[in-house]
Design a protein around this motif. Structure first.
Motif, PDB file in Angstrom:
ATOM      1  N   LEU A  82       0.808  -0.976  -0.011  1.00  9.86           N
ATOM      2  CA  LEU A  82      -0.003  -0.107  -0.011  1.00  9.86           C
ATOM      3  C   LEU A  82       0.902   1.289  -0.050  1.00  9.86           C
ATOM      4  CD1 LEU A  82      -2.992   0.932   0.318  1.00  9.86           C
ATOM      5  CD2 LEU A  82      -2.600   1.086   2.750  1.00  9.86           C
ATOM      6  N   SER A  83       0.598   2.155  -0.851  1.00  6.71           N
ATOM      7  CA  SER A  83       1.538   3.477  -0.984  1.00  6.71           C
ATOM      8  C   SER A  83       0.801   4.449  -1.469  1.00  6.71           C
ATOM      9  CB  SER A  83       2.615   3.064  -2.031  1.00  6.71           C
ATOM     10  OG  SER A  83       2.292   2.710  -3.174  1.00  6.71           O
ATOM     11  N   GLY A  84       1.135   5.604  -1.021  1.00  4.70           N
ATOM     12  CA  GLY A  84       0.475   6.858  -1.358  1.00  4.70           C
ATOM     13  C   GLY A  84       0.657   7.283  -2.806  1.00  4.70           C
ATOM     14  N   VAL A  85      -0.284   7.845  -3.645  1.00  5.79           N
ATOM     15  CA  VAL A  85      -0.114   8.307  -4.983  1.00  5.79           C
ATOM     16  C   VAL A  85      -0.588   9.840  -5.085  1.00  5.79           C
ATOM     17  CG1 VAL A  85      -0.996   7.914  -7.264  1.00  5.79           C
ATOM     18  CG2 VAL A  85      -0.636   5.820  -5.765  1.00  5.79           C
ATOM     19  N   THR A  86       0.023  10.647  -5.738  1.00  5.43           N
ATOM     20  CA  THR A  86       0.051  11.837  -5.944  1.00  5.43           C
ATOM     21  C   THR A  86      -1.103  12.033  -7.227  1.00  5.43           C
ATOM     22  OG1 THR A  86       1.946  12.459  -5.343  1.00  5.43           O
ATOM     23  CG2 THR A  86       0.594  14.320  -6.456  1.00  5.43           C
ATOM     24  N   ARG A  87      -2.213  12.706  -7.140  1.00  4.85           N
ATOM     25  CA  ARG A  87      -3.135  12.787  -8.358  1.00  4.85           C
ATOM     26  C   ARG A  87      -3.682  14.264  -8.056  1.00  4.85           C
ATOM     27  NH1 ARG A  87      -1.199   8.936 -10.544  1.00  4.85           N
ATOM     28  NH2 ARG A  87      -2.123   6.906 -10.544  1.00  4.85           N
ATOM     29  N   MET A  88      -3.875  14.766  -9.222  1.00  6.69           N
ATOM     30  CA  MET A  88      -4.451  16.115  -9.428  1.00  6.69           C
ATOM     31  C   MET A  88      -5.959  15.831  -9.825  1.00  6.69           C
ATOM     32  SD  MET A  88      -2.332  18.314  -8.218  1.00  6.69           S
ATOM     33  CE  MET A  88      -3.307  19.996  -8.825  1.00  6.69           C
ATOM     34  N   VAL A  89      -7.089  16.357  -8.825  1.00  7.04           N
ATOM     35  CA  VAL A  89      -8.320  16.113  -9.417  1.00  7.04           C
ATOM     36  C   VAL A  89      -8.963  17.344  -9.771  1.00  7.04           C
ATOM     37  CG1 VAL A  89     -10.488  15.116  -8.525  1.00  7.04           C
ATOM     38  CG2 VAL A  89      -8.276  14.092  -7.645  1.00  7.04           C
ATOM     39  N   ARG A  90      -9.211  17.438 -10.961  1.00  7.28           N
ATOM     40  CA  ARG A  90      -9.844  18.833 -11.489  1.00  7.28           C
ATOM     41  C   ARG A  90     -11.335  19.130 -10.814  1.00  7.28           C
ATOM     42  NH1 ARG A  90      -7.155  20.360 -16.167  1.00  7.28           N
ATOM     43  NH2 ARG A  90      -5.709  18.545 -16.849  1.00  7.28           N
ATOM     44  N   GLY A  91     -11.493  20.253 -10.350  1.00  8.36           N
ATOM     45  CA  GLY A  91     -12.991  20.689  -9.854  1.00  8.36           C
ATOM     46  C   GLY A  91     -13.087  20.217  -8.722  1.00  8.36           C
ATOM     47  N   VAL A  92     -12.086  19.918  -7.779  1.00 12.87           N
ATOM     48  CA  VAL A  92     -12.181  19.456  -6.507  1.00 12.87           C
ATOM     49  C   VAL A  92     -11.371  20.394  -5.652  1.00 12.87           C
ATOM     50  CG1 VAL A  92     -11.784  17.852  -4.901  1.00 12.87           C
ATOM     51  CG2 VAL A  92     -12.436  17.011  -7.123  1.00 12.87           C
ATOM     52  N   SER A  93     -12.177  21.088  -4.487  1.00 14.67           N
ATOM     53  CA  SER A  93     -11.313  22.268  -3.781  1.00 14.67           C
ATOM     54  C   SER A  93     -11.016  21.652  -2.555  1.00 14.67           C
ATOM     55  CB  SER A  93     -12.447  23.263  -3.412  1.00 14.67           C
ATOM     56  OG  SER A  93     -13.319  23.016  -2.982  1.00 14.67           O
ATOM     57  N   SER A  94     -11.382  20.322  -2.213  1.00 12.38           N
ATOM     58  CA  SER A  94     -10.975  19.921  -1.146  1.00 12.38           C
ATOM     59  C   SER A  94      -9.826  18.921  -1.280  1.00 12.38           C
ATOM     60  CB  SER A  94     -12.248  18.819  -0.435  1.00 12.38           C
ATOM     61  OG  SER A  94     -12.413  17.872  -1.497  1.00 12.38           O
ATOM     62  N   ASN A  95      -9.277  18.540  -0.145  1.00 12.02           N
ATOM     63  CA  ASN A  95      -8.152  17.715  -0.203  1.00 12.02           C
ATOM     64  C   ASN A  95      -8.246  16.364  -0.588  1.00 12.02           C
ATOM     65  OD1 ASN A  95      -6.249  19.594   1.089  1.00 12.02           O
ATOM     66  ND2 ASN A  95      -6.887  19.131   3.021  1.00 12.02           N
ATOM     67  N   THR A  96      -7.439  15.770  -1.651  1.00 12.43           N
ATOM     68  CA  THR A  96      -7.563  14.651  -2.133  1.00 12.43           C
ATOM     69  C   THR A  96      -6.651  13.726  -1.747  1.00 12.43           C
ATOM     70  OG1 THR A  96      -8.839  15.284  -3.691  1.00 12.43           O
ATOM     71  CG2 THR A  96      -8.054  13.160  -4.375  1.00 12.43           C
ATOM     72  N   PHE A  97      -6.782  12.723  -1.246  1.00 18.66           N
ATOM     73  CA  PHE A  97      -5.766  11.517  -0.752  1.00 18.66           C
ATOM     74  C   PHE A  97      -5.862  10.302  -1.478  1.00 18.66           C
ATOM     75  CE2 PHE A  97      -6.630  14.387   2.834  1.00 18.66           C
ATOM     76  CZ  PHE A  97      -5.201  14.959   3.041  1.00 18.66           C
ATOM     77  N   CYS A  98      -4.885   9.818  -2.326  1.00 18.51           N
ATOM     78  CA  CYS A  98      -5.025   8.566  -3.107  1.00 18.51           C
ATOM     79  C   CYS A  98      -4.011   7.703  -2.787  1.00 18.51           C
ATOM     80  CB  CYS A  98      -4.935   8.933  -4.519  1.00 18.51           C
ATOM     81  SG  CYS A  98      -5.846  10.297  -5.025  1.00 18.51           S
ATOM     82  N   LEU A  99      -4.497   6.478  -2.639  1.00 16.40           N
ATOM     83  CA  LEU A  99      -3.717   5.348  -2.150  1.00 16.40           C
ATOM     84  C   LEU A  99      -3.849   4.408  -3.226  1.00 16.40           C
ATOM     85  CD1 LEU A  99      -4.950   4.743   1.517  1.00 16.40           C
ATOM     86  CD2 LEU A  99      -2.926   5.747   0.958  1.00 16.40           C
ATOM     87  N   GLN A 100      -2.742   3.530  -3.378  1.00 14.28           N
ATOM     88  CA  GLN A 100      -2.638   2.288  -4.568  1.00 14.28           C
ATOM     89  C   GLN A 100      -2.241   1.184  -3.744  1.00 14.28           C
ATOM     90  OE1 GLN A 100       0.617   2.108  -7.629  1.00 14.28           O
ATOM     91  NE2 GLN A 100      -1.349   2.450  -8.797  1.00 14.28           N
TER      92      GLN A 100
END
Length: 112
Positions: free
Chosen positions: A10-28
């Motif tokens: 399990l690792s963290g992944v950086t993703r830019m999510v368009r149109g989202v003003s809140s924090n987005t956390f992605c895991l793979q």
């Protein structure tokens, strides 16, 4: 059964999510290989049915803090476990669990 070996990473992944003003956390969750003579690891290799992630949160973090959860591009309903009492600046364990993932019909080799 003691399970000191896992076929998953399990690792963290950086993703830019368009149109989202809140924090987005992605895991793979990635399959990392073949088990080395471990019955427990062999059982874990059969697939993923549920996933729980716990973090230490500072301050207020509750069900309303989690806006949406997606697995493999599909929105799912998570179970969020958080403390009823909290103090700003003091870390508290907050958990997010997803159950019945096998019913989603996703390839679990590289889930995000």
């Amino acid at each position: 059964m003691d399970c000191s070996e896992s076929p998953w990473e399990l690792s963290g992944v950086t993703r830019m999510v368009r149109g989202v003003s809140s924090n987005t956390f992605c895991l793979q969750l990635r399959r990392q290989g073949i088990c080395e003579a471990s019955p427990c690891c062999d059982l874990l290799s059969n697939g993923i049915d549920s996933l729980s992630v716990s973090v230490a949160s500072m301050g207020r973090c509750n069900v309303t803090s989690v806006l949406r959860v997606f697995i493999g591009g599909r929105q799912v309903r998570p179970f969020v476990n958080y403390p009823l009492q909290y103090s700003d600046g003091v870390p508290s364990d907050v958990g997010l669990s997803i159950y019945d993932m096998s019913t989603l019909g996703l390839n679990d080799d590289n889930l995000e």
